[in-house]
Each structure stands twice: as C-alpha cells, then as structure tokens.
Design an enzyme around this catalytic site. Structure first.
Site, PDB file in Angstrom:
ATOM      1  CD1 TRP A  12      -2.514   1.701   2.497  1.00  0.00           C
ATOM      2  CD2 TRP A  12      -2.562   1.757   0.289  1.00  0.00           C
ATOM      3  NE1 TRP A  12      -3.633   2.556   2.176  1.00  0.00           N
ATOM      4  CE2 TRP A  12      -3.296   2.895   0.736  1.00  0.00           C
ATOM      5  CE3 TRP A  12      -2.587   1.868  -1.254  1.00  0.00           C
ATOM      6  CZ2 TRP A  12      -4.071   3.718   0.017  1.00  0.00           C
ATOM      7  CZ3 TRP A  12      -3.124   2.646  -1.998  1.00  0.00           C
ATOM      8  CH2 TRP A  12      -4.327   3.731  -1.259  1.00  0.00           C
ATOM      9  NE  ARG A  32      11.461  -3.867   7.953  1.00  0.00           N
ATOM     10  CZ  ARG A  32      11.818  -5.246   7.592  1.00  0.00           C
ATOM     11  NH1 ARG A  32      12.953  -5.735   7.989  1.00  0.00           N
ATOM     12  NH2 ARG A  32      10.984  -5.971   6.952  1.00  0.00           N
ATOM     13  CE  LYS A 191      -9.654  -2.126   6.021  1.00  0.00           C
ATOM     14  NZ  LYS A 191      -8.946  -2.840   4.754  1.00  0.00           N
ATOM     15  CG  ASP A 244     -11.760   0.020   3.606  1.00  0.00           C
ATOM     16  OD1 ASP A 244     -11.337  -0.732   2.822  1.00  0.00           O
ATOM     17  OD2 ASP A 244     -10.965   0.535   4.764  1.00  0.00           O
ATOM     18  CB  THR A 248     -11.519  -5.314   3.247  1.00  0.00           C
ATOM     19  OG1 THR A 248     -11.290  -4.100   2.946  1.00  0.00           O
ATOM     20  CG2 THR A 248     -10.404  -6.306   4.045  1.00  0.00           C
ATOM     21  NE  ARG A 255      -1.395  -7.610   3.743  1.00  0.00           N
ATOM     22  CZ  ARG A 255      -1.095  -6.382   3.368  1.00  0.00           C
ATOM     23  NH1 ARG A 255      -1.117  -6.264   2.006  1.00  0.00           N
ATOM     24  NH2 ARG A 255      -1.326  -5.222   4.093  1.00  0.00           N
ATOM     25  CG  ASN A 256      -7.285  -8.372   7.223  1.00  0.00           C
ATOM     26  OD1 ASN A 256      -6.946  -8.373   8.438  1.00  0.00           O
ATOM     27  ND2 ASN A 256      -6.987  -7.298   6.535  1.00  0.00           N
ATOM     28  CD  GLU A 282      -2.348  -3.434  10.297  1.00  0.00           C
ATOM     29  OE1 GLU A 282      -2.328  -3.767  11.184  1.00  0.00           O
ATOM     30  OE2 GLU A 282      -1.678  -2.674   9.658  1.00  0.00           O
TER      31      GLU A 282
END
Length: 332
Positions: A12, A32, A191, A244, A248, A255-256, A282
């Site tokens: 994202w 990172r 969500k 959203d 999702t 991913r969720n 998340e």
C-alpha cells in the site's frame, strides 16, 4: 504540499507513492531494507510487494529515514498499525515542525486502544490540525495498475485536507475530504476484522448469502462502536465504511480475507500467515484491541468477539459459527 516522504514500502505504501507521483507530487520513499529501496530507485519496481508493476521513474527511495524526511512537508505513514508507535519514536525528531502527517495504517493500538491518529499525536506532539487519515476501498495492486478507485481523506483542518486531496488526485484515484477522523479510523480498523470472518465462512464452503449477512451485521457493529466514540454514522455509509468493508470482505487480494479463509479450511495461524506471503493481516491483532475498545464503551460486537476467540483463544471456526447462530433472536 511540497515534497512527500512515504515511510513504508509495503504494497500500500508503494501504491500510494505511485499515486502521488502520478499526481505530480515529488516523492521520496523510505524502505526498511536497502534492497527494496535500491530496486525502486534503480529498476522502478518493488519486487517484494508489487512485483510486475512499473513505478514512475520520478520516485526516489532510500533506506535512510533521515534522507527521506529531509525537507518533506508531507509525511505519509505507511507501516502496520501495531508497529507505528515504535517507528514514529525513531522518526519524530527528523519530522519538520509544520509537516502534515497522513496515516495510511488501519487498526487500534494494542494496550493503549488508541486510534492511529491518536498514536501519531501522542508520539510527535503534533496538533490535531496537522494529522490526517486516509481510508477507503483501496486494494493496493488494483490501484497500482491504475484501476479507478476512490478514497476519503479525513482531517480536522479542512484546508489541509484539500491540500492533501490535490496532492493525490489522478485520473484513476479520486480522493474526497471529510472532517470525521474518528469515523474513518473506526471503519478502517473494524473492516479488517469483519473480512477475517468472511474469509472463515468462505473457507467453510459458505456462499454469498452468508457473506452478505456477515458484511451487513459487521457494518452494524462498526456503526455502534463509531457512534459510541463520537463518529458520524453517515461516514459508515460512505467510502471509508461500506466501500472499504465490501472491498476487503470480497476480494481475494485482501490479506485479511485470505487469512480467514485458510483458518476456515482447517489451517492454523502459521499456515494462514504463510498464505498471505508473510504480509501483515491487520485484523488478526486488531480484533483483540477493537474488542477491548468495544467492551470499554459497552458496545456489543459478537462478530468481532468470535474472530478474537478463533485467532487468540483456540476456538475452531465451526464452533465460532455455531456460537453466532446460537445467539438469541431479536429485532434487527
């Protein structure tokens, strides 16, 4: 807005950096890992998170956060919600005193039960008017491919929200402004939890009736919690709420949802994590903090509670479904 620093080079963060560059904003990304930054700067691709998508040559990337933040008037926070605080504590001294802080993270912080904008203000000391959040049906790969999407930028300062809006408006990405920061953040956090529930149901072989029922009752939970915290319920009917939530809960790119689906097919937490290529779902951590926040405010959230029990108390997905179906029947 001047130059933007995007801190975080996941899917994202990378997609949003592309949006900013396509909108004509000067962008520097922080990654990172040095190899991620080098790939973005040299080859114009993020092979680790958005492989196969060419990024604008104008995007620069570095693994030195000081370099990314130097002179940035817009700081985009694109790291997972549960690591936002520890990262910000390192970055804060290098953030300009008047810089706008835009959070892309969606979640409720474990322990403190703070929303992401609250974490940003707590760590940096920034005023409420300097902190904004972005939320909406924004699946990263679709946006990076230039597929049409819309989003909401929420900030207490209406003029700052408009500046952010102009900085990321493109022919394929349409941002709207809103003053309801609480509503946008609660929608974004909840969500992910409801998407886990939809994935679990799908993994059990359940169809569209079940999916629609979970989405609708999940929306009711979002509205109850949001209103208890001071949100405008109309926000939940918009892009940061229903929009959203539907994206999702329904997309295999989520991913969720993918994580929940693997749990529904009998997989454990480790195999479900592997199914998302090691990227953060998340809702797995946020289900516990959202549940705790609801308990603090006396809000009933049975779907969230069931997801928490599956992810953190060892309850099986079939037992969780049975628990929900066995609840007392009542008026909608």
């Amino acid at each position: 807005m001047g130059r933007a620093a995007v801190l975080g080079a996941g899917s994202w963060g990378t997609a949003f950096a592309k949006v900013l560059a396509d909108a004509g904003t000067d962008v520097t990304m922080w990654a990172r890992r040095a190899e991620v930054a080098e790939g973005i700067s040299t080859d114009h691709v993020n092979r680790f998170y958005l492989d196969g998508i060419e990024l604008p040559a104008a995007i620069r990337a570095t693994s030195d956060y000081r370099e990314a933040l130097d002179g940035a008037s817009m700081v985009v926070l694109a790291v997972p919600s549960q690591s936002l605080r520890e990262n910000l504590e390192v970055w804060a001294p290098s953030i300009g005193a008047g810089a706008t802080l835009l959070s892309l993270a969606k979640g409720i912080e474990s322990g403190t039960l703070m929303r992401m904008s609250e974490v940003v203000r707590d760590v940096t000391g920034a005023s409420e008017s300097r902190v904004a959040v972005l939320s909406g049906p924004n699946l990263a790969r679709e946006i990076a491919l230039g597929q049409p999407s819309a989003t909401v930028i929420a900030c207490a300062d209406a003029d700052r929200a408009v500046e952010l809006q102009r900085a990321c408006a493109t022919g394929y990405f349409r941002p709207y402004t809103n003053s309801d920061v609480i509503g946008c953040e609660i929608g974004g956090a909840c969500k992910n939890v409801i998407a886990l529930a939809c994935g679990m149901a799908s993994g059990l072989g359940m169809g569209e009736n079940t999916n629609a029922s979970i989405i609708t009752r999940g929306l009711a939970e979002m509205i109850r919690l949001g209103v208890a915290l001071g949100a405008n319920p109309a926000t939940m009917a918009g892009l940061a709420g229903v929009g959203d939530l539907v994206a999702t809960c329904s997309s295999p790119l989520s991913r969720n949802r993918t994580f929940g689906e693997h749990l529904g097919t009998g997989g454990d937490m480790v195999s479900a994590q592997a199914a998302t290529n090691g990227q953060v779902a998340e809702g797995v951590k946020s289900c516990t903090s959202v549940r705790a926040l609801a308990l603090r405010h006396g809000v009933e959230m049975p779907l969230t509670d069931a997801v928490h029990r599956v992810c953190h108390e060892g309850m099986s997905v079939p037992d969780a479904v049975g628990l929900l179906l066995g609840r007392r029947i009542k008026p909608e």
